[in-house]
Write an enzyme that holds these catalytic residues in place. Structure first.
Site, PDB file in Angstrom:
ATOM      1  N   LEU A  68      -0.181   6.179  -5.835  1.00  0.00           N
ATOM      2  CA  LEU A  68      -1.290   7.125  -5.679  1.00  0.00           C
ATOM      3  C   LEU A  68      -0.849   8.574  -5.486  1.00  0.00           C
ATOM      4  CD1 LEU A  68      -3.817   4.835  -3.851  1.00  0.00           C
ATOM      5  CD2 LEU A  68      -4.121   5.939  -6.069  1.00  0.00           C
ATOM      6  N   ALA A  84       2.354   2.829   3.441  1.00  0.00           N
ATOM      7  CA  ALA A  84       2.080   1.592   2.694  1.00  0.00           C
ATOM      8  C   ALA A  84       2.471   1.779   1.228  1.00  0.00           C
ATOM      9  CB  ALA A  84       0.616   1.199   2.803  1.00  0.00           C
ATOM     10  N   PHE A  85       2.671   0.680   0.529  1.00  0.00           N
ATOM     11  CA  PHE A  85       3.247   0.764  -0.824  1.00  0.00           C
ATOM     12  C   PHE A  85       2.337   1.476  -1.816  1.00  0.00           C
ATOM     13  CE2 PHE A  85       2.115  -1.689  -4.635  1.00  0.00           C
ATOM     14  CZ  PHE A  85       0.973  -2.360  -4.240  1.00  0.00           C
ATOM     15  N   LYS A  86       1.035   1.519  -1.537  1.00  0.00           N
ATOM     16  CA  LYS A  86       0.120   2.152  -2.492  1.00  0.00           C
ATOM     17  C   LYS A  86       0.426   3.636  -2.704  1.00  0.00           C
ATOM     18  CE  LYS A  86      -3.516  -1.242  -2.258  1.00  0.00           C
ATOM     19  NZ  LYS A  86      -2.847  -2.214  -1.340  1.00  0.00           N
ATOM     20  N   ASP A  87       1.116   4.254  -1.745  1.00  0.00           N
ATOM     21  CA  ASP A  87       1.499   5.660  -1.912  1.00  0.00           C
ATOM     22  C   ASP A  87       2.382   5.878  -3.143  1.00  0.00           C
ATOM     23  OD1 ASP A  87       0.228   6.603   0.414  1.00  0.00           O
ATOM     24  OD2 ASP A  87       1.958   6.114   1.666  1.00  0.00           O
TER      25      ASP A  87
END
Ligand code: PLP
Length: 511
Positions: free
Chosen positions: A120, A114-117
């Site tokens: 993060l 997912a794009f949050k990687d």
């Protein structure tokens, strides 16, 4: 570069480190850079051949003083952060309909799909870097600085935070989620991480109960002072900063993919499936820095506070609805305050930071007490000039997954969040009159395997379609046979959660 709060008169100049470690300003405002760096036109030439990592370095360097993080340190943080991605380009740009000039910017090639990687993975390394440096400067016998990250998740954020912080020195992570209410795959992604510093707490309650518990942990001053409770939520400035890279990189990838004859005349619009407004905010900064972006378009699901605001000037909180794109199910968009700050400053007549902060503080008080605030007509007009928006229903989300599957020669499969963006892009293409000079880049925020229910609902009628074969990557298949580590929390009770945190910290040897 120093940072200031969007609200206060108190915090007008804090360091990058302080902005990142504390997350939120003391007056409840968000940190923004003292100014937005402006690039001169030569950057378009000079940066066009850089790799994702090199570009990230150039951009981040503008926002972080060398006295805080040296060139070599910053470079190695970036290289380490993106070494976990499965694509050499980190965020590859993929054409899906060459006639309509529609491209997807695939942001899901990190460890949790997912794009949050993208943000993060970097934030985890940054936390570790700051803590290691602080602890190295301590005298023998002095207690080490630690951070205890506590968060609630209904899915995506939890696993991205866990993968960003796993095995990081002096950081412990406690993620609360409602038992039986996150998808089995997302639960597996979180609970199969066995590192000592990672703790998943399955809470016998709802997502709201989990969020409530986390808020109470943060509000318990004594506990907080002792265990240094921290968050990695979407308002952390480092997340916005890390996300700027892919707007620049997408632009340069597009330039390389276009035929020579089109390279001097094209214009690009970015379409961003939005919830907390963190992803698109990075695009706003990129544009302000000088990236030639024709338009930024917010795509919302049925939780459409942003779309309603951009039509009416009223920011009006509504009940959260459960939709097919759960990572965008919000009632307010926490990062919107940063965007609004610029819009107010430029239209309040005084161009004054403190006056801007006062107006914004009043809006936020109105929002807290009445659930709504309304900006001036001038501010609304400026906001409308900076952002377009569109709202996509559940029905249109499913329809779009089908449409792209049918129309692409390789049967491209969208996840439901990405489909909200693509549905918006298709509407834009039609309303812009199929102008071939316009290129549309729609941000793809998750791999379809994470949202099997909706994807199957859209595609199971097609002969030859198989989730196992066409969607599910081997790496995610393996999760179902891996060992898990879960602590059950039977009671929604602050003391129960706090004593569990303490006993786990003791087992880790951190007290
Ligand atoms: C978090 C998330 C979004 C929304 O991004 P914001 O920065 O909150 O606007 C969209 N899609 C997916 C898959 C997400 O995980």
């Amino acid at each position: 570069m120093s940072y200031r709060s969007t609200r206060s008169s108190e915090q007008q100049s804090v360091s990058f480190e302080e902005a990142i470690i504390t997350g939120l300003a003391t007056d409840g405002g968000l940190f923004i850079p003292a100014e937005i760096p402006k690039l001169d036109d030569s950057f378009l030439k000079e940066w066009s051949q850089l790799s994702f990592q090199e570009l990230a370095f150039k951009i981040m360097r503008l926002y972080i003083k060398e006295s805080e993080i040296s060139d070599d340190e910053l470079k190695s943080l970036i290289i380490k952060s993106y070494s976990t991605f499965r694509s050499k380009d980190v965020t590859p740009l993929v054409p899906i309909d060459s006639n309509k000039n529609l491209y997807l910017l695939e942001l899901f090639h990190g460890p949790t799909y997912a794009f949050k990687d993208v943000a993060l993975q970097f934030v985890g390394n940054l936390f570790e870097f700051f803590l290691t440096r602080k602890n190295a400067a301590k005298k023998e016998g002095e207690p080490r600085d630690i951070i205890t990250v506590v968060g609630a998740t209904s899915g995506d954020t939890g696993s991205a935070a866990i993968y960003g912080l796993r095995n990081k020195k002096d950081v412990s992570v406690f993620i609360l989620y409602p038992t039986g209410r996150v998808s089995p795959l997302q639960e597996r992604q979180m609970t199969t991480v066995l590192d000592d510093n990672i703790h998943t707490l399955s809470v016998n309650g709802t997502f709201d109960d989990c969020q409530d518990l986390v808020k109470k942990v943060f509000g318990d001053k004594e506990f907080n002072d002792k265990y240094h409770v921290g968050a990695v939520n979407s308002i952390n400035w480092a997340r916005i900063l890390a996300q700027m890279t892919y707007y620049f990189y997408a632009y340069f990838q597009l330039l390389k993919q276009l035929p020579e004859s089109e390279r001097s005349s094209f214009k690009v619009k970015f379409i961003v499936p939005s919830g907390n407004f963190g992803d698109i905010l990075a695009g706003f900064y990129a544009k302000e820095m000088g990236l030639p972006v024709e338009e930024l378009v917010v795509a919302t699901n049925e939780n459409d506070i942003l779309d309603r605001f951009l039509h009416s000037g009223k920011y009006d909180k509504a009940q959260v609805k459960e939709t097919y794109s759960p990572a965008m199910d919000i009632c307010v968009s926490s990062n919107f305050e940063r965007f609004l700050w610029y819009m107010i400053k430029r239209t309040s007549g005084s161009n004054d930071n403190l006056r801007t902060g006062e107006i914004l503080s009043q809006y936020m008080r109105d929002l807290a007490s009445n659930g709504v605030f309304e900006v001036s007509p001038e501010t609304l007009k400026l906001a409308q000039g900076s952002l377009d928006s569109s709202r996509v229903s559940n029905e249109d989300t499913v329809k779009t997954i089908r449409e792209i599957y049918t129309k692409t020669s390789n049967h491209y499969i969208l996840d439901p969040h990405t489909a909200v963006g693509v549905a918006t892009a298709l509407r834009k293409i039609a309303s812009d009159g199929n102008d071939l000079n316009l290129k549309y880049i729609s941000l793809s925020t998750a791999h379809p395997a994470k949202f099997s229910e909706v994807v199957n609902q859209a595609l199971s009628e097609f002969e030859g379609y198989s989730f196992e074969k066409d969607v599910l990557p081997d790496e995610l298949k393996k999760l179902s046979s891996m060992q898990t580590k879960i602590k059950l929390v039977e009671q929604v009770d602050l003391k129960v959660v706090e004593s569990l945190i303490v006993s786990e910290l003791e087992k880790e040897g951190k007290k």
